[in-house]
Design a protein around this motif. Structure first.
Motif, PDB file in Angstrom:
ATOM      1  N   THR A  52     -69.319 -29.600 -17.165  1.00  0.00           N
ATOM      2  CA  THR A  52     -69.284 -28.212 -17.634  1.00  0.00           C
ATOM      3  C   THR A  52     -70.460 -27.377 -17.130  1.00  0.00           C
ATOM      4  O   THR A  52     -70.578 -26.206 -17.461  1.00  0.00           O
ATOM      5  CB  THR A  52     -69.259 -28.159 -19.172  1.00  0.00           C
ATOM      6  OG1 THR A  52     -70.492 -28.696 -19.679  1.00  0.00           O
ATOM      7  CG2 THR A  52     -68.096 -28.973 -19.726  1.00  0.00           C
ATOM      8  N   ALA A  53     -71.347 -27.981 -16.344  1.00  0.00           N
ATOM      9  CA  ALA A  53     -72.519 -27.253 -15.855  1.00  0.00           C
ATOM     10  C   ALA A  53     -72.123 -26.176 -14.840  1.00  0.00           C
ATOM     11  O   ALA A  53     -71.218 -26.376 -14.028  1.00  0.00           O
ATOM     12  CB  ALA A  53     -73.498 -28.225 -15.200  1.00  0.00           C
ATOM     13  N   THR A  54     -72.815 -25.047 -14.909  1.00  0.00           N
ATOM     14  CA  THR A  54     -72.690 -24.037 -13.855  1.00  0.00           C
ATOM     15  C   THR A  54     -74.098 -23.637 -13.423  1.00  0.00           C
ATOM     16  O   THR A  54     -75.030 -23.610 -14.230  1.00  0.00           O
ATOM     17  CB  THR A  54     -71.941 -22.777 -14.337  1.00  0.00           C
ATOM     18  OG1 THR A  54     -72.745 -22.086 -15.311  1.00  0.00           O
ATOM     19  CG2 THR A  54     -70.578 -23.115 -14.942  1.00  0.00           C
ATOM     20  N   LEU A  55     -74.248 -23.333 -12.148  1.00  0.00           N
ATOM     21  CA  LEU A  55     -75.553 -22.939 -11.626  1.00  0.00           C
ATOM     22  C   LEU A  55     -76.018 -21.634 -12.276  1.00  0.00           C
ATOM     23  O   LEU A  55     -77.214 -21.476 -12.570  1.00  0.00           O
ATOM     24  CB  LEU A  55     -75.478 -22.783 -10.101  1.00  0.00           C
ATOM     25  CG  LEU A  55     -76.799 -22.470  -9.392  1.00  0.00           C
ATOM     26  CD1 LEU A  55     -77.852 -23.530  -9.688  1.00  0.00           C
ATOM     27  CD2 LEU A  55     -76.565 -22.349  -7.890  1.00  0.00           C
TER      28      LEU A  55
ATOM     29  N   LEU B 221     -74.252 -30.817  -8.524  1.00  0.00           N
ATOM     30  CA  LEU B 221     -74.686 -30.051  -9.692  1.00  0.00           C
ATOM     31  C   LEU B 221     -74.463 -30.878 -10.950  1.00  0.00           C
ATOM     32  O   LEU B 221     -73.351 -31.333 -11.204  1.00  0.00           O
ATOM     33  CB  LEU B 221     -73.904 -28.734  -9.789  1.00  0.00           C
ATOM     34  CG  LEU B 221     -74.251 -27.831 -10.972  1.00  0.00           C
ATOM     35  CD1 LEU B 221     -75.694 -27.330 -10.873  1.00  0.00           C
ATOM     36  CD2 LEU B 221     -73.284 -26.646 -11.052  1.00  0.00           C
ATOM     37  N   VAL B 222     -75.532 -31.078 -11.715  1.00  0.00           N
ATOM     38  CA  VAL B 222     -75.441 -31.807 -12.985  1.00  0.00           C
ATOM     39  C   VAL B 222     -75.923 -30.896 -14.103  1.00  0.00           C
ATOM     40  O   VAL B 222     -76.538 -29.864 -13.867  1.00  0.00           O
ATOM     41  CB  VAL B 222     -76.281 -33.103 -12.959  1.00  0.00           C
ATOM     42  CG1 VAL B 222     -75.758 -34.058 -11.903  1.00  0.00           C
ATOM     43  CG2 VAL B 222     -77.764 -32.797 -12.728  1.00  0.00           C
ATOM     44  N   GLU B 223     -75.635 -31.296 -15.336  1.00  0.00           N
ATOM     45  CA  GLU B 223     -76.018 -30.474 -16.479  1.00  0.00           C
ATOM     46  C   GLU B 223     -77.420 -30.860 -16.965  1.00  0.00           C
ATOM     47  O   GLU B 223     -77.957 -31.904 -16.562  1.00  0.00           O
ATOM     48  CB  GLU B 223     -74.993 -30.617 -17.591  1.00  0.00           C
ATOM     49  CG  GLU B 223     -74.903 -31.996 -18.180  1.00  0.00           C
ATOM     50  CD  GLU B 223     -73.788 -32.114 -19.214  1.00  0.00           C
ATOM     51  OE1 GLU B 223     -73.883 -33.020 -20.056  1.00  0.00           O
ATOM     52  OE2 GLU B 223     -72.822 -31.323 -19.198  1.00  0.00           O
ATOM     53  N   PRO B 224     -78.031 -30.041 -17.827  1.00  0.00           N
ATOM     54  CA  PRO B 224     -79.389 -30.331 -18.291  1.00  0.00           C
ATOM     55  C   PRO B 224     -79.559 -31.710 -18.929  1.00  0.00           C
ATOM     56  O   PRO B 224     -80.628 -32.310 -18.814  1.00  0.00           O
ATOM     57  CB  PRO B 224     -79.665 -29.216 -19.298  1.00  0.00           C
ATOM     58  CG  PRO B 224     -78.805 -28.082 -18.849  1.00  0.00           C
ATOM     59  CD  PRO B 224     -77.570 -28.711 -18.283  1.00  0.00           C
TER      60      PRO B 224
ATOM     61  N   TRP C 121     -80.835 -19.899 -18.118  1.00  0.00           N
ATOM     62  CA  TRP C 121     -81.734 -20.606 -19.031  1.00  0.00           C
ATOM     63  C   TRP C 121     -83.153 -20.643 -18.482  1.00  0.00           C
ATOM     64  O   TRP C 121     -84.119 -20.479 -19.229  1.00  0.00           O
ATOM     65  CB  TRP C 121     -81.236 -22.028 -19.286  1.00  0.00           C
ATOM     66  CG  TRP C 121     -80.165 -22.122 -20.325  1.00  0.00           C
ATOM     67  CD1 TRP C 121     -80.034 -21.395 -21.463  1.00  0.00           C
ATOM     68  CD2 TRP C 121     -79.068 -23.059 -20.325  1.00  0.00           C
ATOM     69  NE1 TRP C 121     -78.930 -21.812 -22.178  1.00  0.00           N
ATOM     70  CE2 TRP C 121     -78.310 -22.830 -21.512  1.00  0.00           C
ATOM     71  CE3 TRP C 121     -78.638 -24.061 -19.458  1.00  0.00           C
ATOM     72  CZ2 TRP C 121     -77.184 -23.563 -21.827  1.00  0.00           C
ATOM     73  CZ3 TRP C 121     -77.515 -24.796 -19.764  1.00  0.00           C
ATOM     74  CH2 TRP C 121     -76.786 -24.552 -20.948  1.00  0.00           C
ATOM     75  N   LEU C 122     -83.289 -20.890 -17.176  1.00  0.00           N
ATOM     76  CA  LEU C 122     -84.613 -20.942 -16.568  1.00  0.00           C
ATOM     77  C   LEU C 122     -85.328 -19.600 -16.652  1.00  0.00           C
ATOM     78  O   LEU C 122     -86.547 -19.535 -16.814  1.00  0.00           O
ATOM     79  CB  LEU C 122     -84.497 -21.379 -15.096  1.00  0.00           C
ATOM     80  CG  LEU C 122     -84.486 -22.880 -14.831  1.00  0.00           C
ATOM     81  CD1 LEU C 122     -84.105 -23.159 -13.386  1.00  0.00           C
ATOM     82  CD2 LEU C 122     -85.832 -23.507 -15.159  1.00  0.00           C
TER      83      LEU C 122
END
Length: 303
Positions: free
Chosen positions: A291-294, A258-261, A300-301
């Motif tokens: 700091t990304a969370t799914l 998992l990566v951030e935008p 956001w999507l």
């Protein structure tokens, strides 16, 4: 021993198929602090520590602050990180996990940074999130590792915020004699300070950051980043927030990371193969983002 680790360099079958060419991933998301920032920040902190610094101060709502906090804990140096009010609860939790003192101040990074500068006292070292030659030298080590692995790519794809990663990668390309390897510098619409600087011929300050990729949210790119664009083969690319977010989801499915935008911005080029049409072997810097969370990405999507 360095504070950062040597990260895996892998050929990505899913992204290669999506892009229609060979894509290599430098997995900086696997650094102990969660992003590439530890390379440059770790190097800077080690230099400051050797010079006698007894306290590190930083201004960052995310990855740079986490890298300073990690470095301080490993070196036995107390750390204060000033974050803006927009900083997520998750980021503050992670900073505290690394034993950093967190100060919340201001509505933007610029205001937090101004406050951090005012905290500096004798024996303190300020660690900038992106605009410091020590950082660039540390970040350049990721290209050294690629060269040592025997891979010379046709192009390097990376995300640009303040320009620290870009400055370090270009330094790494040059010190390995790869002056001819172009960089595809990717920003999201609403955080494209490098694109604006290239268009103007000098760094300009954006009126506001309107992208969800807040880690790319430097209103003004570092002077060195623009110098890289002017003195090294570079293509400025912009993509939408939606494309960056979709890339985060697809990359999680493809590689279970998992990566951030901000990182999704670079990865989005793999899923838009026309952007890479002239290259056969492409290196993508998977810069990470602790700091990304799914849940947030999906919110956001859906917005």
């Amino acid at each position: 021993m360095t504070l950062h680790i040597q990260t895996p360099l892998i050929e990505s079958r899913p992204l290669s198929l999506a892009a229609g060419r060979t894509l290599w991933l430098k997995l900086e998301a696997l650094q102990p602090s969660g992003s590439f920032k530890l390379r440059g920040v770790g190097h800077a902190c080690e230099v400051h520590h050797a010079r006698g610094a007894r306290h590190f101060v930083s201004s960052s709502g995310g990855n740079a602050g986490l890298a300073v906090a990690y470095a301080g804990r490993k070196l036995g140096v107390p750390v204060t990180v000033v974050v803006p009010e927009t900083t997520s609860t998750r980021a503050i939790e992670l900073l505290k996990l690394e034993d950093a003192q967190v100060v919340v101040k201001g509505s933007s990074w610029q205001e937090a940074n101004q406050h951090a500068q005012g905290l500096l006292g004798a024996g303190d070292a300020f660690v900038h999130p992106f605009d410091d030659p020590l950082l660039w030298t540390g970040h350049a080590s990721m290209i050294d590792e690629v060269a040592q692995a025997g891979l010379k790519p046709d192009a390097v794809v990376l995300s640009v915020g303040g320009g620290g990663l870009l400055s370090g990668v270009v330094e790494g390309l040059k010190r390995n004699g790869w002056h001819d390897v172009p960089v595809l510098a990717v920003e999201t619409d609403g955080a494209a300070s490098l694109h604006a600087a290239i268009a103007a011929g000098h760094p300009v300050e954006l009126p506001a950051i309107t992208s969800v990729a807040t880690s790319l949210g430097a209103k003004r790119v570092a002077d060195q980043a623009l110098a890289c664009a002017q003195n090294h083969p570079l293509h400025s690319e912009r993509i939408t927030d939606h494309a960056a977010l979709q890339a985060c989801e697809r990359f999680l499915h493809d590689h279970r990371i998992l990566v951030e935008p901000a990182c999704g911005a670079a990865l989005a080029l793999a899923y838009a193969p026309e952007r890479l049409a002239q290259y056969n072997n492409v290196l993508m810097i998977v810069c990470g983002g602790a700091t990304a969370t799914l849940e947030q990405i999906r919110d956001w999507l859906a917005a």
